[in-house]
Design a protein around this motif. Structure first.
Motif, PDB file in Angstrom:
ATOM      1  N   ASP A   1      36.449  12.832  51.725  1.00 19.97           N
ATOM      2  CA  ASP A   1      35.062  13.306  51.623  1.00 19.97           C
ATOM      3  C   ASP A   1      34.693  14.465  52.541  1.00 19.97           C
TER       4      ASP A   1
ATOM      5  N   GLY B   1      33.753   9.403  43.288  1.00 16.88           N
ATOM      6  CA  GLY B   1      33.824  10.661  44.032  1.00 16.88           C
ATOM      7  C   GLY B   1      35.079  10.775  44.876  1.00 16.88           C
ATOM      8  N   ILE B   2      36.081   9.936  44.552  1.00 15.89           N
ATOM      9  CA  ILE B   2      37.314   9.904  45.330  1.00 15.89           C
ATOM     10  C   ILE B   2      38.441  10.522  44.501  1.00 15.89           C
TER      11      ILE B   2
ATOM     12  N   GLN C   1      34.461  17.310  40.898  1.00  9.99           N
ATOM     13  CA  GLN C   1      34.192  16.262  41.882  1.00  9.99           C
ATOM     14  C   GLN C   1      33.259  15.186  41.344  1.00  9.99           C
TER      15      GLN C   1
HETATM   16 NA    NA Z   1      35.534  12.499  47.737  1.00 10.41          NA
END
Ligand code: NA
Ligand code: GTP
Ligand code: MG
Length: 469
Positions: free
Chosen positions: A20, A42-43, A36
């Motif tokens: 992140d 969001g990984i 993204q």
């Molecule tokens: Na991320």
């Protein structure tokens, strides 16, 4: 012969850093996409490759008025995950690249995977540039208190960093400098000299820091220009194009309509449709023929589903999706080899299986030990390494890459007759098929019954354990 300066391939640049910190967002910012936000949680969970043609770099950096012309045809950027469980992918990404961007969140400083990435890069003597990202956050926090002073901020979208800096208030500049100084100290503790890139007079000795924002694009022109200038200035030899194919398999993926495909990074040479290729497979070398060479559209991601461009041939450096028959058991992280007219098929098969051999050598010859299963060769190697350490010291009798199938459980069950405590599969980052689960369950129950019969409950070991790591 062509002068080597006029015959350069695109440098391969890997983006690394803690989870992140904004690695994927930076890529999105450069290419104007939204990879993204499409990621689960969001990984980032896989390696991505994007090609930036020189004309896009020229366009993005024109405000910097760099008179130095671009000698490379473009830049191939490889995105890696920052999550701690993907050391293998970071390692694979960093082993491919000519130069790297190490992304640090200005609000967090150096974090565990920043340091891990740093060590991977140092181990391979890879040059890197630090992107001190989320610089706009500092400003945004301040903007709650000093809205008026930051009035001009919006106008700096995609601006060079010096121009942006000058527009900031004293408070913002002080805050920035304080954080920068702390981070330079943290790098020093890791034995590295770092400095803001426009103050850095000794590149090569001192690593450059470029403040960036992946949200508003400040500093991105500086980052692109420095990456390209630095690599074409100091890596001419390494970047001189040559015909010898150098290619690595990044991922093995099933794609609707294409069957099992491999995503590769072509570091050097040319690949053609119809080329006979050999890749390392779980059950031995895979000899097949390239059916299609696919790339995403320029400035688009190899990872993101969409339409692909078909090519008759592709020159390095490029990220490519290859479709061919028989790729089901291909192993990510290994080399791809092209069979030329003069080549001996068996020689190349042997070379292709080299990567696997070092792993096979770790298997216990006595035939007694646990079974180990992982998603990639890289993670399998890491696991075997761990099991070999004196504190752990667990022998291994079998290995496999990919999902746990019924046959794997049956193989592990054989150990019930030899050494019960080794009737175990250590599975890392792989799926377990329902059939395999069922089979394991049966073996487990049967064995309990057996134990009961002997009425030696004390001795009852739990056989055929499936440990999902
Ligand atoms: Na991320
Ligand atoms: P992993 O791939 O999972 O390791 O993460 P990453 O390094 O790719 O970070 P990602 O691009 O997923 O961004 C993480 C979060 O930070 C997202 O919510 C982004 O919107 C946010 N973010 C990224 N860059 C910036 C930035 O420059 N400024 C601000 N304010 N937020 C950012
Ligand atoms: Mg990411």
């Amino acid at each position: 012969p062509e002068k080597s300066e006029d015959n350069l391939r695109s440098p391969i640049c890997c983006i690394m850093g803690h989870v992140d910190t904004g690695k994927t967002k930076l890529l999105d910012c450069i290419q104007g996409t939204n990879v993204q936000e499409g990621e689960a949680g969001g990984i980032t969970q896989q390696i991505g490759a994007t090609y930036f043609p020189a004309e896009n770099i020229r366009e993005r950096t024109k405000e910097l008025k760099a008179d130095a012309k671009l000698k490379v045809p473009g830049l191939l950027v490889i995105d890696t995950p920052g999550h701690e469980s993907f050391t293998n992918l970071r390692s694979r990404g960093s082993s491919l690249c000519d130069i790297a961007i190490l992304v640090v969140d200005i609000m967090h400083g150096l974090e565990p995977q920043t340091i891990e990435s740093l060590n991977l890069l140092r181990m391979r003597n890879t040059e890197f540039i630090v992107a001190l990202n989320k610089c706009n956050s500092v400003v945004l926090i301040f903007s709650n208190f000093h809205l008026d002073r930051l009035y001009g901020w919006k106008n700096s979208r995609n601006a060079p960093i010096l121009k942006t800096m000058k527009q900031q208030s004293k408070d913002v500049q002080n805050e920035f400098n304080m954080r920068l100084t702390q981070i330079i100290t943290q790098f020093k503790e890791q034995g590295l000299n770092t400095e803001l890139y426009y103050k850095n007079r000794e590149m090569g000795e001192t690593y450059s820091i470029i403040p960036t924002s992946a949200i508003s694009g400040e500093g991105v022109p500086d980052l692109l220009l420095l990456l390209v200038q630095w690599s074409q200035k100091t890596m001419v030899e390494k970047l001189t194009y040559n015909n010898e194919v150098q290619c690595t398999v990044l991922e093995v993926k099933v794609v609707e309509g294409h069957g099992t495909t491999i995503d590769v990074v072509l570091v050097n040479g040319v690949l053609h449709e119809g080329d006979q290729i050999i890749v390392c497979g779980m059950q031995g070398p895979i000899v097949t023929t390239i059916r299609a060479l696919l790339t995403p559209h320029p400035m688009k991601e190899l990872r993101v589903k969409g339409t692909y461009l078909h090519h008759k041939q592709i020159k390095a450096a490029q990220g490519i999706k290859i479709t061919a028959q028989g790729l089901e058991h291909a192993i990510a992280g290994t080399g791809l080899y092209v069979v030329g007219p003069q080549d001996d098929l068996d020689d190349i098969k042997e070379v292709a299986m080299e990567d696997m051999k070092s792993v096979m050598n770790r298997i216990d010859k006595s035939g007694e030990g646990v079974c180990v299963q992982a998603s990639t060769l890289g993670s399998l190697e890491a696991l075997l390494e761990f099991l070999k350490t004196p504190e752990v010291n667990i022998p291994v009798s079998g290995i496999s890459i990919g999902p746990v199938h019924k046959k794997d459980v049956m193989k592990a069950s054989v150990m019930l007759e030899k050494k019960k405590e080794f009737a175990t599969i250590l599975a890392f980052d792989v799926k377990v098929t329902p059939e395999a689960r069922m089979n394991w369950f049966k073996a487990y129950i049967d064995n309990l019954k057996e134990q009961k019969k002997k009425e030696s409950a004390d001795e009852a070991v739990f056989p055929c354990v499936l440990k999902i790591l």
